[in-house]
Design an enzyme around this catalytic site. Structure first.
Site, PDB file in Angstrom:
ATOM      1  N   LYS A  31      13.454  -6.274   0.146  1.00 12.69           N
ATOM      2  CA  LYS A  31      12.484  -7.141  -0.530  1.00 12.69           C
ATOM      3  C   LYS A  31      11.170  -6.353  -0.666  1.00 12.69           C
ATOM      4  O   LYS A  31      10.423  -6.178   0.292  1.00 12.69           O
ATOM      5  CB  LYS A  31      12.271  -8.423   0.299  1.00 12.69           C
ATOM      6  CG  LYS A  31      11.467  -9.501  -0.429  1.00 12.69           C
ATOM      7  CD  LYS A  31      10.034  -9.473  -0.043  1.00 12.69           C
ATOM      8  CE  LYS A  31       9.053 -10.358  -0.672  1.00 12.69           C
ATOM      9  NZ  LYS A  31       8.267  -9.698  -1.704  1.00 12.69           N
ATOM     10  N   GLY A  87       3.808  -4.782   7.167  1.00 10.94           N
ATOM     11  CA  GLY A  87       2.860  -5.650   6.474  1.00 10.94           C
ATOM     12  C   GLY A  87       1.781  -6.086   7.439  1.00 10.94           C
ATOM     13  O   GLY A  87       1.596  -5.487   8.507  1.00 10.94           O
ATOM     14  N   GLU A 144       6.030  -2.971  11.755  1.00 10.57           N
ATOM     15  CA  GLU A 144       4.785  -2.192  11.694  1.00 10.57           C
ATOM     16  C   GLU A 144       3.758  -3.105  11.056  1.00 10.57           C
ATOM     17  O   GLU A 144       3.908  -3.477   9.894  1.00 10.57           O
ATOM     18  CB  GLU A 144       4.948  -0.978  10.784  1.00 10.57           C
ATOM     19  CG  GLU A 144       5.940   0.050  11.254  1.00 10.57           C
ATOM     20  CD  GLU A 144       6.129   1.156  10.219  1.00 10.57           C
ATOM     21  OE1 GLU A 144       5.821   0.959   9.025  1.00 10.57           O
ATOM     22  OE2 GLU A 144       6.594   2.216  10.616  1.00 10.57           O
ATOM     23  N   ASN A 173       0.808  -1.229   0.000  1.00  8.16           N
ATOM     24  CA  ASN A 173       0.000   0.000   0.000  1.00  8.16           C
ATOM     25  C   ASN A 173       0.837   1.274   0.000  1.00  8.16           C
ATOM     26  O   ASN A 173       0.377   2.314  -0.436  1.00  8.16           O
ATOM     27  CB  ASN A 173      -1.033  -0.012   1.139  1.00  8.16           C
ATOM     28  CG  ASN A 173      -0.408  -0.069   2.512  1.00  8.16           C
ATOM     29  OD1 ASN A 173       0.736  -0.473   2.660  1.00  8.16           O
ATOM     30  ND2 ASN A 173      -1.146   0.336   3.513  1.00  8.16           N
ATOM     31  N   ASP A 193      10.282 -16.512   3.854  1.00  8.46           N
ATOM     32  CA  ASP A 193      10.766 -17.286   5.010  1.00  8.46           C
ATOM     33  C   ASP A 193      12.280 -17.428   4.970  1.00  8.46           C
ATOM     34  O   ASP A 193      12.956 -17.369   5.998  1.00  8.46           O
ATOM     35  CB  ASP A 193      10.137 -18.693   5.015  1.00  8.46           C
ATOM     36  CG  ASP A 193       8.668 -18.646   5.409  1.00  8.46           C
ATOM     37  OD1 ASP A 193       8.190 -17.548   5.754  1.00  8.46           O
ATOM     38  OD2 ASP A 193       8.008 -19.703   5.353  1.00  8.46           O
ATOM     39  N   GLU A 242      -8.817  -6.629  10.674  1.00 13.26           N
ATOM     40  CA  GLU A 242      -8.587  -5.503   9.764  1.00 13.26           C
ATOM     41  C   GLU A 242      -9.198  -5.812   8.393  1.00 13.26           C
ATOM     42  O   GLU A 242      -8.881  -6.832   7.776  1.00 13.26           O
ATOM     43  CB  GLU A 242      -7.075  -5.292   9.622  1.00 13.26           C
ATOM     44  CG  GLU A 242      -6.703  -4.151   8.718  1.00 13.26           C
ATOM     45  CD  GLU A 242      -5.193  -4.088   8.487  1.00 13.26           C
ATOM     46  OE1 GLU A 242      -4.555  -5.153   8.348  1.00 13.26           O
ATOM     47  OE2 GLU A 242      -4.660  -2.972   8.447  1.00 13.26           O
ATOM     48  N   THR A 277       5.117  -7.864  -3.932  1.00 15.74           N
ATOM     49  CA  THR A 277       4.894  -8.244  -5.339  1.00 15.74           C
ATOM     50  C   THR A 277       4.350  -7.049  -6.119  1.00 15.74           C
ATOM     51  O   THR A 277       4.968  -6.606  -7.092  1.00 15.74           O
ATOM     52  CB  THR A 277       3.919  -9.439  -5.420  1.00 15.74           C
ATOM     53  OG1 THR A 277       4.529 -10.546  -4.752  1.00 15.74           O
ATOM     54  CG2 THR A 277       3.615  -9.809  -6.858  1.00 15.74           C
ATOM     55  N   ARG A 307      -5.170   1.449   4.155  1.00 16.97           N
ATOM     56  CA  ARG A 307      -4.120   2.091   4.950  1.00 16.97           C
ATOM     57  C   ARG A 307      -4.160   1.522   6.353  1.00 16.97           C
ATOM     58  O   ARG A 307      -5.252   1.345   6.916  1.00 16.97           O
ATOM     59  CB  ARG A 307      -4.351   3.614   5.014  1.00 16.97           C
ATOM     60  CG  ARG A 307      -4.181   4.308   3.675  1.00 16.97           C
ATOM     61  CD  ARG A 307      -4.811   5.686   3.622  1.00 16.97           C
ATOM     62  NE  ARG A 307      -4.637   6.437   4.845  1.00 16.97           N
ATOM     63  CZ  ARG A 307      -5.624   6.708   5.710  1.00 16.97           C
ATOM     64  NH1 ARG A 307      -6.849   6.285   5.485  1.00 16.97           N
ATOM     65  NH2 ARG A 307      -5.373   7.386   6.788  1.00 16.97           N
ATOM     66  N   CYS A 308      -2.970   1.249   6.898  1.00 19.03           N
ATOM     67  CA  CYS A 308      -2.943   0.691   8.253  1.00 19.03           C
ATOM     68  C   CYS A 308      -3.566   1.646   9.245  1.00 19.03           C
ATOM     69  O   CYS A 308      -4.063   1.238  10.280  1.00 19.03           O
ATOM     70  CB  CYS A 308      -1.511   0.374   8.660  1.00 19.03           C
ATOM     71  SG  CYS A 308      -0.462   1.834   8.662  1.00 19.03           S
ATOM     72  N   THR A 309      -3.548   2.958   8.931  1.00 16.38           N
ATOM     73  CA  THR A 309      -4.066   3.957   9.870  1.00 16.38           C
ATOM     74  C   THR A 309      -5.504   4.374   9.548  1.00 16.38           C
ATOM     75  O   THR A 309      -6.000   5.341  10.121  1.00 16.38           O
ATOM     76  CB  THR A 309      -3.162   5.205   9.874  1.00 16.38           C
ATOM     77  OG1 THR A 309      -3.017   5.641   8.525  1.00 16.38           O
ATOM     78  CG2 THR A 309      -1.800   4.933  10.480  1.00 16.38           C
TER      79      THR A 309
HETATM   80  P1  NAP Z   1       1.552  -8.628   3.650  1.00 19.27           P
HETATM   81  O1  NAP Z   1       0.791  -9.524   2.778  1.00 19.27           O
HETATM   82  O2  NAP Z   1       1.756  -9.002   5.060  1.00 19.27           O
HETATM   83  O3  NAP Z   1       2.978  -8.395   2.920  1.00 19.27           O
HETATM   84  C1  NAP Z   1       3.913  -7.475   3.424  1.00 19.27           C
HETATM   85  C2  NAP Z   1       5.279  -7.798   2.847  1.00 19.27           C
HETATM   86  O4  NAP Z   1       5.706  -9.055   3.373  1.00 19.27           O
HETATM   87  C3  NAP Z   1       5.286  -7.954   1.323  1.00 19.27           C
HETATM   88  O5  NAP Z   1       6.520  -7.488   0.832  1.00 19.27           O
HETATM   89  C4  NAP Z   1       5.170  -9.454   1.150  1.00 19.27           C
HETATM   90  O6  NAP Z   1       5.664  -9.897  -0.096  1.00 19.27           O
HETATM   91  C5  NAP Z   1       6.050  -9.916   2.285  1.00 19.27           C
HETATM   92  N1  NAP Z   1       5.826 -11.303   2.706  1.00 19.27           N
HETATM   93  C6  NAP Z   1       4.804 -12.124   2.417  1.00 19.27           C
HETATM   94  N2  NAP Z   1       5.007 -13.332   2.984  1.00 19.27           N
HETATM   95  C7  NAP Z   1       6.184 -13.268   3.648  1.00 19.27           C
HETATM   96  C8  NAP Z   1       6.941 -14.168   4.440  1.00 19.27           C
HETATM   97  N3  NAP Z   1       6.543 -15.419   4.666  1.00 19.27           N
HETATM   98  N4  NAP Z   1       8.102 -13.749   4.965  1.00 19.27           N
HETATM   99  C9  NAP Z   1       8.524 -12.482   4.767  1.00 19.27           C
HETATM  100  N5  NAP Z   1       7.868 -11.577   4.014  1.00 19.27           N
HETATM  101  C10 NAP Z   1       6.706 -11.962   3.471  1.00 19.27           C
HETATM  102  O7  NAP Z   1       0.924  -7.146   3.663  1.00 19.27           O
HETATM  103  P2  NAP Z   1       0.399  -6.301   2.447  1.00 19.27           P
HETATM  104  O8  NAP Z   1      -0.885  -6.874   1.990  1.00 19.27           O
HETATM  105  O9  NAP Z   1       1.498  -6.076   1.462  1.00 19.27           O
HETATM  106  O10 NAP Z   1       0.157  -4.891   3.152  1.00 19.27           O
HETATM  107  C11 NAP Z   1      -1.009  -4.591   3.840  1.00 19.27           C
HETATM  108  C12 NAP Z   1      -0.815  -4.825   5.332  1.00 19.27           C
HETATM  109  O11 NAP Z   1       0.254  -4.007   5.803  1.00 19.27           O
HETATM  110  C13 NAP Z   1      -2.035  -4.390   6.143  1.00 19.27           C
HETATM  111  O12 NAP Z   1      -2.252  -5.306   7.170  1.00 19.27           O
HETATM  112  C14 NAP Z   1      -1.610  -3.044   6.690  1.00 19.27           C
HETATM  113  O13 NAP Z   1      -2.275  -2.662   7.871  1.00 19.27           O
HETATM  114  C15 NAP Z   1      -0.160  -3.277   6.933  1.00 19.27           C
HETATM  115  N6  NAP Z   1       0.543  -2.008   7.011  1.00 19.27           N
HETATM  116  C16 NAP Z   1       0.968  -1.592   8.225  1.00 19.27           C
HETATM  117  C17 NAP Z   1       1.563  -0.349   8.340  1.00 19.27           C
HETATM  118  C18 NAP Z   1       2.031   0.155   9.651  1.00 19.27           C
HETATM  119  O14 NAP Z   1       2.797   1.085   9.634  1.00 19.27           O
HETATM  120  N7  NAP Z   1       1.624  -0.391  10.767  1.00 19.27           N
HETATM  121  C19 NAP Z   1       1.740   0.453   7.211  1.00 19.27           C
HETATM  122  C20 NAP Z   1       1.292  -0.026   5.980  1.00 19.27           C
HETATM  123  C21 NAP Z   1       0.699  -1.271   5.894  1.00 19.27           C
HETATM  124  P3  NAP Z   1       4.640 -10.303  -1.284  1.00 19.27           P
HETATM  125  O15 NAP Z   1       3.876  -9.064  -1.616  1.00 19.27           O
HETATM  126  O16 NAP Z   1       5.548 -10.732  -2.372  1.00 19.27           O
HETATM  127  O17 NAP Z   1       3.786 -11.392  -0.747  1.00 19.27           O
END
Ligand code: NAP
Length: 494
Positions: free
Chosen positions: A192, A245, A265, A169, A230, A395, A195, A298-300
């Protein structure tokens, strides 16, 4: 724009096949596997990125260790200068990077531009702030039983090789918030990108590269999280992980990482609490912006609103009015679209749709929206939502805001504090003293009074508690997170 700045990133095919950056050169992956990056805007393939092999990751991390100490030995001023140049390149390439971001993640054009500009500002700010980082010096005689004979010189030193993982995002902003502080404090970085966001991440890499990051110090590996995630997080060559994430992926990654410093985060599920004396118009406007910017991805984002019947009845009609007036779902490339473009994929949209339908079956009322069209979910307002419904408990990454009617403030506090998340909360009141008293009772990272929750300004501390993360980010706090204290104790001459 200088010609050929980004040309070496990919070949001439349609869709282009990208290369990954091994720290020294742009290269194809050894076993020739690619991952399609599909645009949520029109489902076209933006490009193919290599799935980097485990052996390639091993070699890049080994090389990063080999050069990190040489990088750390350079002056802070010199490292800062490279960051400033990277910020300049980002500003210069903003229109190109914005258009790429719109296509790669479906972010409406004004919000995408904001992400690029803000990221460049952040890189520049890091370059300045790092000059003010300092260590400490402590005499021994402050502690009972010690005389003045010892003195501790305490320096801040880099951690080694930092793994930076960003989410889809904010694939640029939440990449530079990790990469910049890590590099400028003398760490090597393995990045990293997500995707959807990989291609923007590769462009960002080129910007740092062209700004002068030396060979081997900054590596960008591509491939899906399920293929290489992993392996990266449990790699013995990684000295620190900065991850943003979902809570689910974050928790699993933290468990696999072992005993290294972590800055995570994760997901947020943020409430807004309405108090009787709030200004209904201002409150409604902030709720609309908080709930629907970037389609609620957005996480927020504000996910649910808590208040007594009387307060919600005053604010809800204005929330409906402002949603209809100020939010416009559509093609994110069009300046006519306001906040709500497509969700990141059709499967993500289907998941959000299923949660809306489940809430409706459970007795919630859809006030406006609720429909899915392909990847799009209409801006949706739900009333009579119960705190135990999935749409509130987990969420929901879409343009949905749920109104929950409570009998008193204690019930509201209890709902917030029983959540497994703890990122941010908003309180709306005309009496800031009342707001502060309530803020002190909420188990979340940050409370905003009379404002939607958000990350930033980027030098403010940003943190989540419980399932929302560990560690603190924000310019100075991120610089500290990327370093550790190294005390050297001397015997003080008489
Ligand atoms: P996600 O699916 O958890 O992926 C986050 C990142 O982790 C991506 O680069 C993803 O790669 C990678 N990933 C996936 N599986 C992994 C594994 N087994 N080991 C290590 N890395 C791995 O999250 P998203 O859908 O991209 O983002 C949305 C989430 O992020 C929401 O939950 C949102 O609230 C959170 N977020 C939090 C904040 C904060 O500051 N608290 C800010 C922004 C977003 P791939 O895309 O290649 O799978």
């Amino acid at each position: 724009m200088p010609v050929n700045f980004f040309d070496e990133l990919h070949d001439d095919q349609t869709p282009p096949q990208y290369r990954w950056f091994n720290g020294i050169k742009w290269t194809s992956s050894k076993d020739g596997n690619f991952l399609n990056v599909v645009s949520p805007v029109d489902n076209s393939i933006v490009g193919k990125v290599p799935v980097v092999t485990h052996a390639e990751i091993d070699a890049a991390i080994k090389q990063a260790h080999g050069v990190q100490k040489v990088w750390a030995a350079k002056s802070v001023f010199e490292r800062g200068k490279i960051l400033k140049l990277a910020a300049d390149w980002m500003w210069e390439h903003e229109p190109y990077l914005t258009a790429l971001l719109v296509r790669e993640i479906g972010k409406p054009i004004d919000e995408a531009k904001d992400e690029i500009v803000r990221s460049a500002d952040m890189v520049d700010y890091f370059a300045h702030e790092v000059l003010h980082m300092k260590g400490d010096q402590l005499p021994s005689d402050a502690f009972p039983g010690y005389d003045k004979s010892k003195i501790a010189m305490i320096e801040r030193i880099p951690l080694g090789v930092v793994l930076a993982i960003s989410p889809f995002n904010y694939p640029v902003n939440l990449a530079v918030s990790k990469i910049a502080p890590a590099l400028v404090t003398g760490n090597a970085v393995v990045f990293k990108p997500p995707t959807n966001g990989s291609i923007s991440g590769l462009h960002l890499t080129q910007i740092f590269r062209k700004a002068g990051i030396p060979d081997g110090v900054f590596v960008t590996v591509t491939g899906s999280g399920s293929d290489i995630g992993d392996y990266l997080v449990s790699h013995p060559g990684i000295d620190m992980i900065s991850f943003t994430g979902s809570s689910q992926v974050g928790k699993a990654a933290a468990t696999k990482a072992g005993m290294i410093p972590l800055s995570f985060e994760c997901g947020g599920n943020n409430p807004a609490i309405i108090i009787a004396d709030c200004n209904p118009g201002d409150t409604a406007l902030e709720i609309v912006k908080g709930a629907f910017s970037f389609a609620g991805q957005r996480c927020t984002a504000i996910k649910y609103v808590l208040g007594l019947n009387s307060e919600l009845d005053r604010v809800l009609p204005l929330v409906i009015k402002f949603t209809e007036e100020k939010i416009k779902m559509g093609d994110p490339r069009s300046p006519e679209t306001k906040s709500v473009g497509p969700l990141i994929s059709e499967s993500a949209a289907k998941e959000v749709e299923a949660r809306i339908l489940a809430a409706e079956r459970g007795g919630a009322k859809i006030i406006i929206g609720g429909l899915r069209k392909g990847n799009f979910i209409e801006p949706t307002i739900l009333d009579n939502v119960k705190p135990d419904m999935e749409i509130v408990r987990i969420e929901t990454f879409g343009p949905i805001v749920s109104f929950i009617r409570v009998k008193d403030m204690d019930e509201a506090i209890n709902i917030v504090n029983s959540s497994t998340y703890g990122l941010q909360a908003a309180i709306f009141t005309c009496d800031e003293g009342t707001g502060i008293k309530l803020a002190n009772k909420l188990d979340v990272g940050t409370v905003w009074i009379n404002s939607k929750p958000q990350i930033g300004p980027d030098h403010f501390p940003f943190l989540g508690i419980k399932g929302s993360g560990v560690g603190v980010q924000g310019i100075r706090y991120s610089l500290e997170a990327m370093t550790r204290l190294k005390p050297i104790v001397l015997n003080k001459p008489e």
